[in-house]
Structures are given as C-alpha cells and as structure tokens.
Design a protein around this motif. Structure first.
Motif, short mmCIF file in Angstrom:
data_model
loop_
_atom_site.label_atom_id
_atom_site.label_comp_id
_atom_site.label_asym_id
_atom_site.label_seq_id
_atom_site.Cartn_x
_atom_site.Cartn_y
_atom_site.Cartn_z
N GLY A 278 0.80 -1.16 0.15
CA GLY A 278 0.03 -0.16 0.11
C GLY A 278 0.81 1.40 -0.08
O GLY A 278 0.40 2.12 -0.67
N THR A 279 1.97 1.23 0.62
CA THR A 279 2.71 2.47 0.72
C THR A 279 3.38 2.67 -0.57
O THR A 279 3.78 3.61 -1.14
CB THR A 279 3.88 2.26 1.98
OG1 THR A 279 3.36 2.04 2.98
CG2 THR A 279 4.78 3.39 1.98
N LEU A 280 4.06 1.41 -1.36
CA LEU A 280 4.78 1.46 -2.43
C LEU A 280 3.84 1.94 -3.69
O LEU A 280 4.29 2.66 -4.69
CB LEU A 280 5.31 0.36 -2.73
CG LEU A 280 6.71 -0.04 -1.89
CD1 LEU A 280 7.15 -1.36 -2.29
CD2 LEU A 280 7.50 1.02 -2.30
N LEU A 281 2.39 1.74 -3.72
CA LEU A 281 1.53 1.94 -4.52
C LEU A 281 0.66 3.00 -4.30
O LEU A 281 -0.37 3.24 -5.21
CB LEU A 281 0.82 0.52 -5.10
CG LEU A 281 1.93 -0.53 -5.50
CD1 LEU A 281 1.06 -1.88 -5.96
CD2 LEU A 281 2.80 -0.13 -6.98
N VAL B 21 2.71 10.31 -6.68
CA VAL B 21 3.47 11.53 -6.72
C VAL B 21 5.00 11.62 -6.93
O VAL B 21 5.45 12.54 -7.78
CB VAL B 21 2.82 12.45 -5.55
CG1 VAL B 21 3.66 13.82 -5.54
CG2 VAL B 21 1.55 12.57 -5.41
N VAL B 22 5.56 10.88 -6.15
CA VAL B 22 7.13 10.89 -6.29
C VAL B 22 7.45 10.23 -7.66
O VAL B 22 8.50 10.78 -8.13
CB VAL B 22 7.77 10.02 -4.97
CG1 VAL B 22 9.02 9.42 -5.52
CG2 VAL B 22 7.55 10.53 -4.01
N ALA B 23 6.78 9.21 -8.30
CA ALA B 23 7.01 8.76 -9.61
C ALA B 23 6.83 9.80 -10.65
O ALA B 23 7.45 9.67 -11.68
CB ALA B 23 6.26 7.49 -9.75
N VAL B 24 5.65 10.59 -10.44
CA VAL B 24 5.34 11.76 -11.46
C VAL B 24 6.39 12.63 -11.47
O VAL B 24 7.10 13.03 -12.50
CB VAL B 24 4.02 12.05 -11.10
CG1 VAL B 24 3.69 13.33 -11.97
CG2 VAL B 24 3.06 11.11 -11.61
N ILE B 25 6.93 13.03 -10.22
CA ILE B 25 8.08 14.07 -10.04
C ILE B 25 9.26 13.61 -10.63
O ILE B 25 10.11 14.15 -11.30
CB ILE B 25 7.96 14.37 -8.65
CG1 ILE B 25 6.72 15.22 -8.36
CG2 ILE B 25 9.46 15.33 -8.46
CD1 ILE B 25 6.79 15.55 -6.76
N ALA B 26 9.61 12.25 -10.61
CA ALA B 26 11.02 11.48 -10.89
C ALA B 26 10.86 11.28 -12.31
O ALA B 26 11.97 11.75 -13.13
CB ALA B 26 11.04 10.28 -10.35
N ILE B 27 9.76 11.01 -12.99
CA ILE B 27 9.74 11.11 -14.37
C ILE B 27 9.64 12.19 -15.03
O ILE B 27 10.43 12.43 -16.01
CB ILE B 27 8.25 10.33 -14.95
CG1 ILE B 27 8.52 8.64 -14.61
CG2 ILE B 27 8.18 10.32 -16.42
CD1 ILE B 27 7.20 7.72 -14.87
N ILE C 33 12.15 5.29 -16.02
CA ILE C 33 11.03 5.37 -16.59
C ILE C 33 10.34 3.66 -16.70
O ILE C 33 9.36 3.46 -16.19
CB ILE C 33 10.59 5.90 -18.04
CG1 ILE C 33 11.06 7.51 -17.94
CG2 ILE C 33 9.40 5.68 -18.60
CD1 ILE C 33 11.18 8.11 -19.34
N LEU C 34 11.13 2.86 -17.08
CA LEU C 34 10.89 1.31 -17.20
C LEU C 34 10.65 1.03 -15.62
O LEU C 34 9.73 -0.05 -15.36
CB LEU C 34 12.01 0.79 -17.92
CG LEU C 34 11.85 -0.96 -18.09
CD1 LEU C 34 10.46 -1.16 -18.77
CD2 LEU C 34 13.00 -1.45 -18.46
N GLY C 35 11.42 1.28 -14.85
CA GLY C 35 11.33 0.91 -13.32
C GLY C 35 9.90 1.30 -12.75
O GLY C 35 9.53 0.69 -12.22
N CYS C 36 9.58 2.50 -13.25
CA CYS C 36 8.34 2.90 -12.91
C CYS C 36 7.13 2.13 -13.40
O CYS C 36 5.96 1.71 -12.58
CB CYS C 36 8.01 4.51 -12.95
SG CYS C 36 8.81 5.44 -11.93
N PHE C 37 7.37 1.61 -14.57
CA PHE C 37 6.08 0.85 -15.16
C PHE C 37 6.07 -0.69 -14.60
O PHE C 37 5.21 -0.77 -14.29
CB PHE C 37 6.44 0.52 -16.83
CG PHE C 37 5.92 1.99 -17.68
CD1 PHE C 37 4.64 1.96 -17.77
CD2 PHE C 37 6.88 2.49 -18.33
CE1 PHE C 37 4.26 3.07 -18.52
CE2 PHE C 37 6.44 3.66 -18.99
CZ PHE C 37 5.17 3.94 -19.24
N ILE C 38 7.28 -0.85 -14.33
CA ILE C 38 7.31 -2.20 -13.75
C ILE C 38 6.73 -2.10 -12.11
O ILE C 38 6.09 -3.10 -11.63
CB ILE C 38 8.93 -2.89 -13.62
CG1 ILE C 38 9.30 -3.11 -14.89
CG2 ILE C 38 9.15 -4.24 -12.57
CD1 ILE C 38 10.66 -3.58 -15.09
#
Length: 104
Positions: A44-47, A53-59, A80-85
């Motif tokens: 739940g924390t990771l997803l 929000v952190v993934a959007v900022i990182a990308i 980007i591939l890591g965020c998709f995975i």
C-alpha cells in the motif's frame, strides 16, 4: 543411450516437476498473519498516493534532464521502465500466474 530413451527420461522428469506445482497452495501458512499484514502495508505504501506523486516528479525531472542533455537516454529509460514495472507488478504477476496455470 538412444534418443528415444533420453526423451522418455526427460518426459518422466517433467512429469515429476509439474506434480510438485500441484502441491503448492495459495493459502497463507499458519502464523503468517503478521508477515502478510506487513507486506500488505508495504504494498500500500509503495503503490499509494505518495509513491504515485514521487514517481510523477521523478519521471518529469528525468525527462527534462534527458531533453537538456544532462542525463544519458539509457539511464532515463531505466527510470521510466522501473516506474512501469513498479506500478504494473500486479498485472505482470497475474499474467505469469495465468500462463502457469494454463499448462496444468
């Protein structure tokens, strides 16, 4: 050894290999309630909202740095591939499980 004998032995080995998969169950073992709840909290924390929000900022940051030439395209693609995975892990696992059960 002849080819037919080797094929027969490999067929028998595969038979025993697939029968081991039938013994596995999807029920959680007794006493694992604390571990299961901890893993569910981690999922739940990771997803959750914060991770999204952190993934959007990182990308966005990596994409901007790729466009300005500060980051190698290969490293940016890995982020980007890591965020998709990360966010597609549940779908990936469900696909693998359905492919594995199709053979049984």
């Amino acid at each position: 050894m002849t080819k037919a004998f080797v094929k027969m032995l490999s067929g028998i080995a595969m038979l025993f290999h697939t029968t081991a998969a039938f013994a596995q169950s999807t029920i959680d073992p007794e006493g694992s309630g604390v571990i299961v709840s901890a893993v569910n909290w981690l999922q739940g924390t990771l997803l959750g909202t914060v991770a999204t929000v952190v993934a959007v900022i990182a990308i966005a940051a990596v994409g901007f740095m790729m466009l300005t030439g500060r980051v190698n395209w290969r490293h940016g693609a890995v982020v980007i591939l890591g965020c998709f995975i990360l966010f597609g892990a549940a779908s990936i696992v469900a696909g693998i499980q359905s492919a594995a059960t199709m053979g049984q």
